[in-house]
Write an enzyme that holds these catalytic residues in place. Structure first.
Site, mmCIF file in Angstrom:
data_model
loop_
_atom_site.group_PDB
_atom_site.id
_atom_site.type_symbol
_atom_site.label_atom_id
_atom_site.label_comp_id
_atom_site.label_asym_id
_atom_site.label_seq_id
_atom_site.Cartn_x
_atom_site.Cartn_y
_atom_site.Cartn_z
ATOM 1 N N SER A 176 0.413 -0.915 -0.199
ATOM 2 C CA SER A 176 0.063 0.234 0.410
ATOM 3 C C SER A 176 0.705 1.168 0.067
ATOM 4 O O SER A 176 0.019 2.099 0.514
ATOM 5 C CB SER A 176 -0.977 -0.168 1.369
ATOM 6 N N TYR A 194 -10.190 2.753 5.662
ATOM 7 C CA TYR A 194 -9.539 2.098 4.823
ATOM 8 C C TYR A 194 -9.754 1.476 3.240
ATOM 9 O O TYR A 194 -10.256 0.144 3.648
ATOM 10 C CB TYR A 194 -7.951 1.497 5.336
#
Length: 381
Positions: A83, A169
Site C-alpha cells: 500500500s 481504508y
C-alpha cells in the site's frame, strides 16, 4: 609552504572526519539495535533500510533477498511496496489535476459514464482518494476479476455513510481513484506511472511491471508458512498495491517529498499536493496517499494511526475547511504489505529526515513503527 598549508588543512579536517565517522557508527548502532531483533522475532529473511538526514543517504542491508539462491539484500533489491504504492497513485492524480486533466471535485461518472446516477457517483474523486466515499470495503470481492465485473460491483454498491463523513481504508476506493486518473490522462494506469510519473521523479529502479532485465534484483517474499511468494494480479492491483521498488529509489522519493523544490515544476507541484490534509480522524490527518501527524508525535499515536481500528474500521472523519497545509514538524508516513512483503516509509520535512524500511515478509505494523520510531529518535539527537 604549500606542503605546510596542505598538512594544516588536513589536520583541520580530521575532527570533522572523526565526527562524521562517529555519527555513522552511532546510526549503525541504532539501526542494528532496532532491526536485528525485529527480524529475529518475526522471522524476516531480509530487509533494506535507507536513512536520509539533510540530503545525505545511508543504507543498511540485512539478510537474504532469496533464501533458495542465497542472494543477499542490497539497496538495489526490488521489494513489493504494497500500500505504499498508494502514495504514487496519489502523486499521479495530483499531476493530472495540475495538468488540468481532472478536478478532485469531479465525480466518477464523468470518466466512467456507466457509473452515472449510481451511489458511487455521489462521491467525489477526493473522497475516493481519501477513503471517505461512503464505506467501501478493504478489499475488492474475490468474484470481481475484470473491468466488467468491477463496473457491476460499483453500480450495485450500497454505501453505509454519506460521502465525506466516515473513513474506511479501502483498496477499491483508491483503486477507482487511480483508474479514473488514468482515464483522465487517456492512458493505461501502468503506462502513465512508468512512462510519465516515475521518470519525472528521477527514479530508475521502480516498476509496476518488472522488466526481464530487472528480474534478478526482484526479491522473493515469504508468507507465514515461509513459502516463497510474489504478489498476485487482481482488479486495481497496480493502483492500490502494485509498485515494486528498491531502498535506493524509495529514499530518493522520500527526499523529493522532503524537498520538492529540486523537481521540475509539474512534478514539484504534484508532490506538494500530496501533503495537503483533507480529513482529521482522531490524531491522524488524511491526505492523498500519505497520512500525517502533527508534532509532537508519540509512538502510541503512530501505532494507533496504523492500527487495526484505522485499517479496518469505519471511523468518523472531519473535513478540514479549508484543506490544511501541514504545519512545521508534521510527520508523514505510510505502511504497506502484500502476501510476502512489508514496507514502512516515514519522513519529517522540517527536520529533513526520512526512513525507508523494506522487508520480504509481512510482519506487524506495530513492530515496524516501533523500530522506525527508535531510529527517528537517534536522528533527532
Amino acid at each position: 609552504m604549500r606542503l605546510h598549508a596542505i598538512a594544516f588543512a588536513s589536520l583541520c579536517l580530521l575532527p570533522l572526519a572523526a565526527s562524521a565517522a562517529a555519527d555513522t557508527a552511532a546510526l549503525r548502532e541504532a539501526v542494528d539495535k532496532a532491526i536485528k531483533p525485529l527480524m529475529a522475532q518475526h522471522d524476516v529473511p531480509g530487509m533494506a533500510v535507507a536513512i536520509t538526514v539533510d540530503g545525505k543517504t545511508t543504507f543498511f542491508n540485512y539478510g537474504l533477498a532469496s533464501k533458495e539462491k542465497n542472494i543477499p539484500v542490497s539497496e538495489n533489491t526490488l521489494f513489493e511496496l504494497g500500500s505504499v504504492s498508494k502514495t504514487f497513485t496519489a502523486t499521479l492524480a495530483c499531476y493530472a489535476q495540475g495538468q488540468g486533466k481532472l478536478s478532485f471535485d469531479d465525480h466518477p461518472g464523468k470518466y466512467l459514464p456507466q457509473l452515472k446516477g449510481s451511489a458511487i457517483d455521489r462521491a467525489s474523486l477526493l473522497e475516493l482518494g481519501t477513503y471517505t466515499a461512503g464505506g467501501l470495503p478493504l478489499q475488492m470481492p474475490d468474484e470481481v476479476t475484470d473491468d466488467a465485473q468491477m463496473l457491476d460491483y460499483f453500480r450495485n454498491w450500497t454505501p453505509n455513510a454519506p460521502p465525506g463523513t466516515r473513513r474506511r481504508y479501502s483498496n477499491p476506493s483508491i483503486g477507482l481513484f487511480g483508474h479514473l486518473t488514468a482515464r483522465a490522462l487517456q492512458s493505461d494506469f501502468a503506462d502513465a506511472m512508468e512512462g510519465q510519473l516515475i521518470p519525472a521523479l528521477g527514479l530508475k529502479h521502480t516498476y509496476i511491471r518488472v522488466p526481464a532485465a530487472a528480474m534478478p534484483d526482484y526479491a522473493w517474499g515469504y508468507n507465514s508458512a515461509n513459502k516463497a511468494v510474489r504478489v498476485n494480479p487482481g482488479v486495481f492491483d497496480a493502483e492500490a498495491y502494485g509498485v515494486k521498488s528498491s531502498a535506493a529509489d524509495m529514499i530518493r522519493f522520500v527526499q523529493a517529498n522532503i524537498d520538492p523544490g529540486r523537481l521540475a515544476a509539474p512534478i514539484r507541484e504534484a508532490v506538494a499536493c500530496t501533503h495537503t490534509g483533507y480529513f482529521r480522524i482522531g490524531d491522524t490527518v488524511q491526505g492523498l496517499g500519505w497520512e500525517q501527524y502533527r508534532a509532537p508525535v508519540s509512538l502510541v499515536q503512530l501505532q494507533a494511526g496504523n492500527g487495526e481500528k484505522m485499517s479496518r474500521g469505519l471511523n468518523e472523519a472531519t473535513r478540514l475547511k479549508p484543506p490544511q497545509t501541514p504545519p512545521p514538524g508534521t510527520l508523514f508516513n505510510k505502511t504497506g504489505a502484500t502476501g510476502g512483503f512489508g514496507a514502512y516509509v516515514l519522513f519529517v520535512p522540517a527536520q529533513r529526515v526520512g526512513i525507508v524500511m523494506l522487508a520480504n515478509k509481512n510482519y506487524p505494523n506495530a513492530a515496524r513503527i516501533e523500530a522506525a520510531h527508535a531510529i527517528l529518535g537517534q536522528l533527532r539527537n
